[in-house]
Design an enzyme around this catalytic site. Structure first.
Site, PDB file in Angstrom:
ATOM      1  N   HIS A  65       0.846  -1.315  -0.143  1.00  0.00           N
ATOM      2  CA  HIS A  65       0.502  -0.269   0.301  1.00  0.00           C
ATOM      3  C   HIS A  65       0.332   1.103   0.471  1.00  0.00           C
ATOM      4  CE1 HIS A  65       0.506   0.148   4.607  1.00  0.00           C
ATOM      5  NE2 HIS A  65       0.330   1.282   4.186  1.00  0.00           N
ATOM      6  N   ASP A 109       0.108  -7.641   2.100  1.00  0.00           N
ATOM      7  CA  ASP A 109       0.503  -6.146   1.553  1.00  0.00           C
ATOM      8  C   ASP A 109       2.171  -6.285   1.710  1.00  0.00           C
ATOM      9  OD1 ASP A 109       0.399  -3.483   1.496  1.00  0.00           O
ATOM     10  OD2 ASP A 109      -0.393  -3.532   3.846  1.00  0.00           O
ATOM     11  N   SER A 204       4.086   2.298   8.643  1.00  0.00           N
ATOM     12  CA  SER A 204       3.799   1.067   7.248  1.00  0.00           C
ATOM     13  C   SER A 204       5.141   0.582   6.404  1.00  0.00           C
ATOM     14  CB  SER A 204       2.905   1.924   6.315  1.00  0.00           C
ATOM     15  OG  SER A 204       1.203   1.785   6.676  1.00  0.00           O
TER      16      SER A 204
END
Ligand SMILES: *[C@@H]1O[C@H](CO)[C@@H](O)[C@H](O)[C@H]1NC(C)=O
Length: 248
Positions: A65, A109, A204
């Protein structure tokens, strides 16, 4: 249906300019030499940040992402607001998000970034080892995560690398909180809900380091900055990683 929509509004992918470490501390400069600071431009034309980690001289692993344009990786950084002598800034030649990555539920992810040139190994720049395929993290294991993400849900971004110690949770904790957005075959549930420590916007893609290996990748968090969060289970993607590094 209504319940699903409400849940989604409370979740956000950590790379979307939102993750940061909560309840952590500033690390000793360059004590995590595998850390990569990733800058990219999203569809909205704005700059975002993610974490990542060096797995080969010319490959960085991060979350899918964190995909964007004009992707650039800074290695060897501590304070990203200044140009430190230890820093190596390398543009991304090509991004390889996992073919099964699904932005609707953030499954798989994980993304490999091939760098335009090889990083030079120094005291401040080194690779992090991948997990062994037969060793799995268990609830109660204590691991570490680092990042330049927000240090509070209000959105303050640090300029130096922060880290936090987090405990692996039972899968049920994340199944309860993230419902279908948590798949125990490909994710790890991390962060004690009773303790105010978590990864958040901007974190992230950073590594969850357990026993000096990259067991997980920071993926989803709750918008209020509370634990637990979901981490991509790196051991489930070892053959894909090795194949991509060999053939691309
Ligand atoms: C990082 O560098 C900036 C620019 O020099 C400075 O203002 C800031 O205080 C530094 N941050 C830390 C935590 O040392």
């Amino acid at each position: 249906m209504a319940a699903v929509l409400i849940l989604l509004t409370f979740l956000l992918p950590l790379g979307a300019g939102a993750e940061e470490i909560i309840g952590g501390y500033e690390v000793k400069p360059h004590s995590r030499p595998y850390m990569a600071f990733i800058k990219y431009v999203n569809d909205d034309g704005k700059n975002y940040r993610c974490g990542g980690f060096l797995v080969k001289d010319n490959f960085v692993l991060t979350a899918a992402h964190c995909m964007g344009s004009s992707m650039r990786v800074t290695l060897g950084a501590h304070n990203i607001s200044i140009q430190e002598e230890t820093q190596q800034i390398i543009p991304v030649a090509k991004a390889f998000p996992h073919p099964y990555y699904n932005f609707k539920d953030d499954s798989s992810d994980i993304m490999l970034l091939k760098l335009e040139r090889r990083a030079k190994r120094t005291e401040a720049v080194r690779t992090l080892r991948l997990p062994r395929s037969n060793v799995h993290v268990k609830p109660g294991d204590v691991c570490y995560v680092a990042g330049w993400g927000m240090v509070s849900p209000s959105g303050k971004l640090p300029d130096t690398l922060q880290a936090v110690e987090l405990t692996v949770q039972k899968d049920e904790e994340c199944e309860f909180r993230f419902h279908r957005r948590y798949n125990k075959a490909t994710a790890i549930c991390v962060g004690d809900p009773k303790i105010n420590r978590a990864t958040f916007n901007g974190d992230s893609g950073g590594p969850l380091v357990c026993k000096n290996r990259a067991a997980g990748i920071v993926s989803l968090a709750c918008k209020d900055g509370s634990a637990p969060g979901t981490y991509t289970r790196v051991s489930s993607f070892l053959s894909w990683i090795q194949k991509m590094i060999k053939h691309s």
